[in-house]
Design a protein around this motif. Structure first.
Motif, PDB file in Angstrom:
ATOM      1  N   VAL A 174      34.499   1.390 -11.936  1.00  0.00           N
ATOM      2  CA  VAL A 174      33.219   1.230 -12.624  1.00  0.00           C
ATOM      3  C   VAL A 174      32.184   2.014 -11.824  1.00  0.00           C
ATOM      4  N   LEU A 175      31.522   2.935 -12.507  1.00  0.00           N
ATOM      5  CA  LEU A 175      30.557   3.828 -11.869  1.00  0.00           C
ATOM      6  C   LEU A 175      29.186   3.598 -12.486  1.00  0.00           C
ATOM      7  N   GLY A 176      28.194   3.304 -11.654  1.00  0.00           N
ATOM      8  CA  GLY A 176      26.846   3.057 -12.156  1.00  0.00           C
ATOM      9  C   GLY A 176      25.821   3.933 -11.485  1.00  0.00           C
ATOM     10  N   TRP A 177      24.587   3.789 -11.957  1.00  0.00           N
ATOM     11  CA  TRP A 177      23.458   4.455 -11.300  1.00  0.00           C
ATOM     12  C   TRP A 177      22.215   3.601 -11.528  1.00  0.00           C
ATOM     13  N   GLY A 178      21.254   3.708 -10.614  1.00  0.00           N
ATOM     14  CA  GLY A 178      20.004   2.989 -10.789  1.00  0.00           C
ATOM     15  C   GLY A 178      20.179   1.489 -10.760  1.00  0.00           C
ATOM     16  N   SER A 179      19.409   0.805 -11.600  1.00  0.00           N
ATOM     17  CA  SER A 179      19.304  -0.648 -11.526  1.00  0.00           C
ATOM     18  C   SER A 179      20.514  -1.395 -12.063  1.00  0.00           C
ATOM     19  N   THR A 180      21.522  -0.680 -12.572  1.00  0.00           N
ATOM     20  CA  THR A 180      22.738  -1.384 -12.999  1.00  0.00           C
ATOM     21  C   THR A 180      23.546  -1.885 -11.809  1.00  0.00           C
ATOM     22  N   TYR A 181      23.146  -1.515 -10.595  1.00  0.00           N
ATOM     23  CA  TYR A 181      23.924  -1.892  -9.415  1.00  0.00           C
ATOM     24  C   TYR A 181      24.130  -3.396  -9.308  1.00  0.00           C
ATOM     25  N   GLY A 182      23.065  -4.183  -9.467  1.00  0.00           N
ATOM     26  CA  GLY A 182      23.178  -5.627  -9.315  1.00  0.00           C
ATOM     27  C   GLY A 182      24.139  -6.255 -10.304  1.00  0.00           C
ATOM     28  N   PRO A 183      23.922  -6.064 -11.618  1.00  0.00           N
ATOM     29  CA  PRO A 183      24.857  -6.643 -12.597  1.00  0.00           C
ATOM     30  C   PRO A 183      26.285  -6.137 -12.435  1.00  0.00           C
ATOM     31  N   ILE A 184      26.452  -4.847 -12.131  1.00  0.00           N
ATOM     32  CA  ILE A 184      27.804  -4.310 -11.956  1.00  0.00           C
ATOM     33  C   ILE A 184      28.493  -4.979 -10.773  1.00  0.00           C
ATOM     34  N   THR A 185      27.796  -5.069  -9.646  1.00  0.00           N
ATOM     35  CA  THR A 185      28.407  -5.659  -8.451  1.00  0.00           C
ATOM     36  C   THR A 185      28.726  -7.131  -8.665  1.00  0.00           C
ATOM     37  N   ALA A 186      27.829  -7.856  -9.335  1.00  0.00           N
ATOM     38  CA  ALA A 186      28.108  -9.261  -9.639  1.00  0.00           C
ATOM     39  C   ALA A 186      29.325  -9.380 -10.553  1.00  0.00           C
TER      40      ALA A 186
ATOM     41  N   PHE B  29      17.693 -18.014  -6.887  1.00  0.00           N
ATOM     42  CA  PHE B  29      17.691 -18.106  -5.424  1.00  0.00           C
ATOM     43  C   PHE B  29      18.905 -18.887  -4.961  1.00  0.00           C
ATOM     44  N   ALA B  30      19.356 -18.566  -3.736  1.00  0.00           N
ATOM     45  CA  ALA B  30      20.647 -19.092  -3.301  1.00  0.00           C
ATOM     46  C   ALA B  30      20.733 -19.156  -1.787  1.00  0.00           C
ATOM     47  N   ASP B  31      21.789 -19.846  -1.324  1.00  0.00           N
ATOM     48  CA  ASP B  31      22.043 -19.932   0.114  1.00  0.00           C
ATOM     49  C   ASP B  31      23.018 -18.855   0.570  1.00  0.00           C
ATOM     50  N   HIS B  32      23.271 -17.859  -0.309  1.00  0.00           N
ATOM     51  CA  HIS B  32      24.178 -16.764   0.006  1.00  0.00           C
ATOM     52  C   HIS B  32      23.673 -15.492  -0.675  1.00  0.00           C
ATOM     53  N   ASP B  33      24.372 -14.409  -0.456  1.00  0.00           N
ATOM     54  CA  ASP B  33      23.987 -13.117  -1.004  1.00  0.00           C
ATOM     55  C   ASP B  33      24.114 -13.120  -2.523  1.00  0.00           C
ATOM     56  N   ILE B  34      23.036 -12.763  -3.230  1.00  0.00           N
ATOM     57  CA  ILE B  34      23.073 -12.628  -4.686  1.00  0.00           C
ATOM     58  C   ILE B  34      22.526 -11.264  -5.070  1.00  0.00           C
ATOM     59  N   LEU B  35      22.754 -10.878  -6.324  1.00  0.00           N
ATOM     60  CA  LEU B  35      22.453  -9.509  -6.738  1.00  0.00           C
ATOM     61  C   LEU B  35      21.638  -9.408  -8.017  1.00  0.00           C
ATOM     62  N   THR B  36      21.557 -10.485  -8.784  1.00  0.00           N
ATOM     63  CA  THR B  36      20.889 -10.416 -10.081  1.00  0.00           C
ATOM     64  C   THR B  36      19.975 -11.627 -10.268  1.00  0.00           C
ATOM     65  N   PRO B  37      19.064 -11.565 -11.246  1.00  0.00           N
ATOM     66  CA  PRO B  37      18.234 -12.730 -11.561  1.00  0.00           C
ATOM     67  C   PRO B  37      18.997 -13.841 -12.268  1.00  0.00           C
ATOM     68  N   GLY B  38      20.281 -13.628 -12.505  1.00  0.00           N
ATOM     69  CA  GLY B  38      21.096 -14.639 -13.166  1.00  0.00           C
ATOM     70  C   GLY B  38      21.199 -14.400 -14.656  1.00  0.00           C
TER      71      GLY B  38
END
Length: 664
Positions: free
Chosen positions: A567-579, A113-122
């Motif tokens: 980098v091209l992803g699909w499905g749930s890889t979005y969060g880790p890829i974007t991070a 959890f954070a005070d800004h936009d995050i994408l993954t569980p860490g």
């Protein structure tokens, strides 16, 4: 829970840093210490330091019977109500009650959890709460040096330690010297706090997870009212147990406030700049998908019918939809997977928005009926919450290995559109999109989620009704074709020239009687046909209908315009890829990013996008299934990055891959 967030001024958000936020008390971006003083009416005379952090990653770990999922879920709910952005990763054994005190029996829940936009569980926990030796050993390797470890010392008996291979106590032999350890006798303190409730020792021990939750709630300034209300509601039929859990929760909070071992607490401000204005709630992927299906049915003005057989990790959708009969939802828990999809297809024939939910093993059993749905050309949603395989595989772990099964896993030429959500909240929109395709084109549609999305959660803005698409359809009401002699008849396979969809005729409509079944149909009339030319035409027409499904062009994120690597992803890889992309760009690297929601058909501009870049990296939680499709379709030598560990990618792992690709 819901919270109101005001519209923020636009600003750049901090990138997710390698390894998450540094561990307290030297946590990254901590502001100068504040001072917190207890209310004098509570009798506190001493002050404790409060440090501000921009984000924190906490992992609760214990036996599968220790309530770690409930503990994590409650901490998450309070964090969501506080207004932080968040992402979660539940991780638990497949067994209903795995062997106590063993490594295979460890259950954990990670929250970022954070005070800004995050994408993954860490990538790694800043704080590990270890309820026993097995939990400590199973998770210690993930904790960075200097991280916080809260250990339930009561469970570190010789027998319990020997069970997981500890010859000496890790609390005393130097194993934990690199960490900031807080030894807490959680079990003893819980039993002492509940001594006046008349509970047995075993009953009192069960509340130790609430003691731990109270301690962490104090440590990170989480609200408490929601948890107390939840406990009283959950145990409403056992008020003594309810009050005991509330007492344990409060005791944990008070322990953090009074003990000298916890001299510092931490504050993570709400992420008000990360969200557009609106009403938000914390939501898991399966819950969002359930709500999306209900919304789709309402927007289509159709009853929703679910024919399903329970299977991990899809069962929650069946459980949730069964609660909403007031919205015209009908759920059928069938005796097996085949009966579930058979009933759903029958409901589609009867004029309902029909859904069947399953995971990979269930898709294998449903494949013949999916082929029948292709032949009948009826709208049907096949929701596949992917998990590790093959066979029973890893029921509670995640994977993306059903893509080729969804694409080709039927006999004959049986094309089916495929849609894949990218985040837990996006499961809502993906369900609406899949319903749009199914209803518009009269075809079964695969919705490929996975265990990571299904069980993970994040904040979701509840949409306004006028933001939802109009999915209403027109049923056939009368004849649609004139014979040579002028007689008007109903042809069940006379197609819409734009969508190639056939009419949808509700059984019982006078004059619209027609033949159905799995044998090939004659074009137009729908009569049984063995004519070679007709079969060739029908096969090509069904393929053309799928190929013609309207999907938006692929959007590429390339802010610098200088990237030569995509980098091209699909499905749930979005969060880790974007991070990972954020990390690479923060270090001065140039990389473009695109993400596919529609996997069949592909966006029309995908080929042009792929040939624009010198290197294309495709991360997948399989052995390269999308990469195989891209190579075959576009003759582009994409670079496959694969993982089949049952766990999602880590951002740092992908950042390393991207930096290597850029440097090549």
């Amino acid at each position: 829970m819901t919270s109101q967030v005001s519209s923020p001024a636009e600003q750049a958000e901090p990138a997710e840093q390698p390894g998450g936020a540094a561990a307290p008390p030297s946590a990254g971006q901590a502001s100068p210490p504040l001072t917190a003083q207890r209310d004098p009416a509570e009798g506190a005379a001493s002050a404790k330091e409060v440090r501000r952090l921009d984000r924190v990653i906490i992992r609760f770990a214990g036996d599968s019977g220790d309530g770690m999922q409930l503990t994590g879920d409650r901490f998450t709910s309070e964090t969501a109500s506080f207004g932080n952005d968040l992402s979660t990763l539940p991780n638990f054994p497949a067994e209903i009650r795995a062997p106590a005190g063993t490594l295979p029996g460890v259950s954990s829940f990670q929250l970022h959890f954070a005070d800004h936009d995050i994408l993954t569980p860490g990538d790694a926990p800043d704080v590990l709460v270890a309820m026993n030796p097995a939990a400590l050993k199973a998770n210690l390797a993930d904790v960075p040096r200097g991280g916080e470890i809260i250990v339930n010392t009561d469970e570190f008996a010789k027998r319990a330690m020997a069970k997981v291979g500890y010859d000496t106590s890790p609390l005393d032999d130097g194993t934990l010297d690199a960490y900031n350890v807080h030894p807490v006798p959680l079990t003893t303190l819980t039993i002492e706090a509940l001594k006046d409730f008349g509970l047995s020792r075993k009953e009192a021990e069960r509340s130790k997870n609430m003691f731990a939750l109270g301690l962490l709630s104090w440590m990170y300034h989480r609200p408490t009212e929601g948890t107390e209300a939840f406990l009283r509601k959950k145990f409403a039929k056992k008020p003594q147990i309810a009050e005991a859990n509330v007492a344990a929760f409060r005791a944990g909070w008070n322990f953090g406030e009074t003990t000298e071992d916890f001299a510092v607490s931490y504050e993570v401000a709400p992420a008000t700049a990360a969200f557009p204005a609106g009403t938000y709630r914390n939501i898991s992927g399966n819950l969002a998908l359930s709500y999306g299906l209900i919304a789709a049915a309402r927007q289509a003005d159709l009853p929703l019918y679910l024919g399903s057989y329970p299977i991990t990790p899809a069962s929650d959708i069946l459980h949730e939809l069964s609660r909403h009969k007031n919205f015209g939802v009908r759920t059928f828990q069938a005796e097996d997977e085949i009966a579930g999809i058979g009933a759903a297809l029958g409901a589609a024939f009867g004029g309902a928005l029909a859904v069947t939910t399953t995971s990979g093993p269930g898709v294998a059993l449903k494949s013949e009926t999916i082929g029948l749905a292709v032949s009948l050309e009826l709208p049907l949603l096949i929701v596949d919450i992917q998990r590790g395989g093959p066979s029973t595989g890893l029921p509670t772990k995640t994977e993306q290995a059903d893509l080729l099964q969804a694409m080709y896993g039927r006999n004959g030429e049986a094309p089916v559109p495929i849609v894949a959500p990218k985040t837990p909240a996006d499961c809502f929109d993906a369900a609406l999109d899949a319903a749009r395709i199914a209803l518009t084109y009269r075809t079964p549609v695969f919705l490929l989620s996975d265990g990571y999305l299904a069980n993970g959660s994040e904040p979701w803005r509840i949409p306004e009704p006028d933001e939802l698409p109009d999915l209403r359809v027109q049923f056939a009401t009368g004849p649609n074709h004139a014979l040579a002699d002028g007689t008007e008849v109903f042809w069940p396979y006379k197609r819409d020239p734009q969508t190639l969809a056939r009419p949808w005729a509700v059984p019982g409509t006078p004059g619209l009687e027609h033949r159905i079944g799995g044998i090939e149909k004659q074009d137009g009339t729908g009569n049984i046909s063995y004519d070679p030319a007709n079969h060739d035409f029908m096969v090509r027409t069904r393929q053309a209908k799928t190929d013609g499904v309207a999907v938006p062009d692929l959007t590429v994120d390339d802010p610098s315009g200088q990237a030569r690597t995509l980098v091209l992803g699909w499905g749930s890889t979005y969060g880790p890829i974007t991070a990972a992309v954020r990390r690479v760009r923060a270090e001065g690297g140039h990389v473009a990013q695109a993400h596919l929601r529609h996997l069949n058909p592909f966006p029309a501009n995908l080929g042009d996008v792929l040939t624009t870049y010198d290197t294309v990296v495709v991360p997948e939680m399989n052995l390269g299934q999308l990469a195989t499709l891209l190579r075959a379709r576009f003759l582009v030598d994409v670079r496959s990055c694969t993982q089949v560990s049952g766990m999602p990618f880590k951002a740092e792992q992908l950042a390393t891959v991207l930096k290597e690709a850029i440097d090549d």
